[in-house]
Design a protein around this motif. Structure first.
Motif, PDB file in Angstrom:
ATOM      1  N   VAL A 144       0.800  -1.226   0.000  1.00  9.36           N
ATOM      2  CA  VAL A 144       0.000   0.000   0.000  1.00  9.36           C
ATOM      3  C   VAL A 144       0.833   1.276   0.000  1.00  9.36           C
ATOM      4  CG1 VAL A 144      -1.960  -1.098   1.122  1.00  9.36           C
ATOM      5  CG2 VAL A 144      -0.300   0.118   2.509  1.00  9.36           C
ATOM      6  N   ALA A 145       2.125   1.177   0.199  1.00 10.10           N
ATOM      7  CA  ALA A 145       2.965   2.374   0.233  1.00 10.10           C
ATOM      8  C   ALA A 145       2.892   3.115  -1.101  1.00 10.10           C
ATOM      9  CB  ALA A 145       4.413   2.006   0.548  1.00 10.10           C
ATOM     10  N   GLY A 146       2.408   4.342  -1.047  1.00 10.53           N
ATOM     11  CA  GLY A 146       2.339   5.169  -2.234  1.00 10.53           C
ATOM     12  C   GLY A 146       1.230   4.797  -3.207  1.00 10.53           C
ATOM     13  N   ARG A 147       0.358   3.862  -2.836  1.00 12.05           N
ATOM     14  CA  ARG A 147      -0.729   3.440  -3.728  1.00 12.05           C
ATOM     15  C   ARG A 147      -1.792   4.534  -3.782  1.00 12.05           C
ATOM     16  NH1 ARG A 147      -2.502  -1.537  -5.827  1.00 12.05           N
ATOM     17  NH2 ARG A 147      -0.626  -2.450  -4.968  1.00 12.05           N
ATOM     18  N   ARG A 148      -2.066   5.011  -4.963  1.00 13.18           N
ATOM     19  CA  ARG A 148      -3.030   6.087  -5.142  1.00 13.18           C
ATOM     20  C   ARG A 148      -4.438   5.679  -4.729  1.00 13.18           C
ATOM     21  NH1 ARG A 148      -1.646  10.246  -8.890  1.00 13.18           N
ATOM     22  NH2 ARG A 148      -3.807  10.290  -9.569  1.00 13.18           N
ATOM     23  N   SER A 149      -4.807   4.434  -4.960  1.00 14.02           N
ATOM     24  CA  SER A 149      -6.173   4.001  -4.686  1.00 14.02           C
ATOM     25  C   SER A 149      -6.501   3.965  -3.197  1.00 14.02           C
ATOM     26  CB  SER A 149      -6.432   2.617  -5.287  1.00 14.02           C
ATOM     27  OG  SER A 149      -5.584   1.656  -4.701  1.00 14.02           O
ATOM     28  N   LYS A 150      -5.501   3.994  -2.317  1.00 15.88           N
ATOM     29  CA  LYS A 150      -5.767   3.974  -0.888  1.00 15.88           C
ATOM     30  C   LYS A 150      -6.083   5.365  -0.358  1.00 15.88           C
ATOM     31  CE  LYS A 150      -5.922   0.733   1.122  1.00 15.88           C
ATOM     32  NZ  LYS A 150      -7.102  -0.149   1.215  1.00 15.88           N
ATOM     33  N   HIS A 151      -5.950   6.385  -1.192  1.00 19.57           N
ATOM     34  CA  HIS A 151      -6.262   7.756  -0.806  1.00 19.57           C
ATOM     35  C   HIS A 151      -7.283   8.302  -1.786  1.00 19.57           C
ATOM     36  CE1 HIS A 151      -2.982   7.783   2.067  1.00 19.57           C
ATOM     37  NE2 HIS A 151      -2.318   7.093   1.169  1.00 19.57           N
ATOM     38  N   ALA A 152      -8.495   8.536  -1.315  1.00 19.99           N
ATOM     39  CA  ALA A 152      -9.597   8.943  -2.177  1.00 19.99           C
ATOM     40  C   ALA A 152      -9.282  10.211  -2.975  1.00 19.99           C
ATOM     41  CB  ALA A 152     -10.872   9.143  -1.352  1.00 19.99           C
ATOM     42  N   ALA A 153      -8.594  11.160  -2.360  1.00 22.38           N
ATOM     43  CA  ALA A 153      -8.289  12.416  -3.047  1.00 22.38           C
ATOM     44  C   ALA A 153      -7.334  12.201  -4.217  1.00 22.38           C
ATOM     45  CB  ALA A 153      -7.692  13.413  -2.073  1.00 22.38           C
ATOM     46  N   LEU A 154      -6.495  11.186  -4.146  1.00 25.09           N
ATOM     47  CA  LEU A 154      -5.522  10.935  -5.201  1.00 25.09           C
ATOM     48  C   LEU A 154      -6.001   9.937  -6.243  1.00 25.09           C
ATOM     49  CD1 LEU A 154      -2.298  10.579  -3.026  1.00 25.09           C
ATOM     50  CD2 LEU A 154      -3.100  12.602  -4.242  1.00 25.09           C
ATOM     51  N   SER A 155      -7.024   9.166  -5.913  1.00 22.33           N
ATOM     52  CA  SER A 155      -7.416   8.051  -6.781  1.00 22.33           C
ATOM     53  C   SER A 155      -8.100   8.502  -8.066  1.00 22.33           C
ATOM     54  CB  SER A 155      -8.324   7.086  -6.035  1.00 22.33           C
ATOM     55  OG  SER A 155      -9.580   7.687  -5.778  1.00 22.33           O
ATOM     56  N   GLY A 156      -8.726   9.688  -8.062  1.00 20.55           N
ATOM     57  CA  GLY A 156      -9.389  10.162  -9.261  1.00 20.55           C
ATOM     58  C   GLY A 156     -10.771   9.583  -9.476  1.00 20.55           C
ATOM     59  N   VAL A 157     -11.280   8.817  -8.525  1.00 20.11           N
ATOM     60  CA  VAL A 157     -12.621   8.243  -8.647  1.00 20.11           C
ATOM     61  C   VAL A 157     -13.635   9.355  -8.398  1.00 20.11           C
ATOM     62  CG1 VAL A 157     -14.250   6.581  -7.691  1.00 20.11           C
ATOM     63  CG2 VAL A 157     -11.841   5.981  -7.918  1.00 20.11           C
TER      64      VAL A 157
END
Length: 89
Positions: free
Chosen positions: A64-77
């Motif tokens: 999970v380190a640096g995974r964008r999908s674990k942070h809603a603001a970064l995931s782009g969903v």
């Protein structure tokens, strides 16, 4: 309305199991865990450290380190995912 517990020690076995499941899923963000259970990212990490074997914890952290999908603001969903009726809102 009941507020989710913020103390990881106050959680039941079923809640802990669900948090661990969500933490391993790519599609569940730390924000979703916080919304459902009241635990921020550092509290989830501490819970995972206590509940998992050391080698499993290291594998999860590496994953999970640096995974964008674990942070809603970064995931782009843009649209939230459907939640089953039996889960906390």
């Amino acid at each position: 309305m009941n507020t989710p517990p913020t103390d990881p020690l106050a959680l039941g076995a079923a809640d802990i199991s669900r948090i661990i499941e969500m933490a391993w899923e790519d599609r569940s963000s730390f924000d979703a865990i916080k919304a459902q259970f009241g635990l921020n990212e550092s509290a989830v990490i501490a819970l995972m450290r206590r509940q998992m074997l050391p080698s499993s914890f290291r594998m999860w952290r590496k994953r999970v380190a640096g995974r964008r999908s674990k942070h809603a603001a970064l995931s782009g969903v843009k649209l939230p995912r459907h939640r089953a009726a039996h889960t906390r809102q």
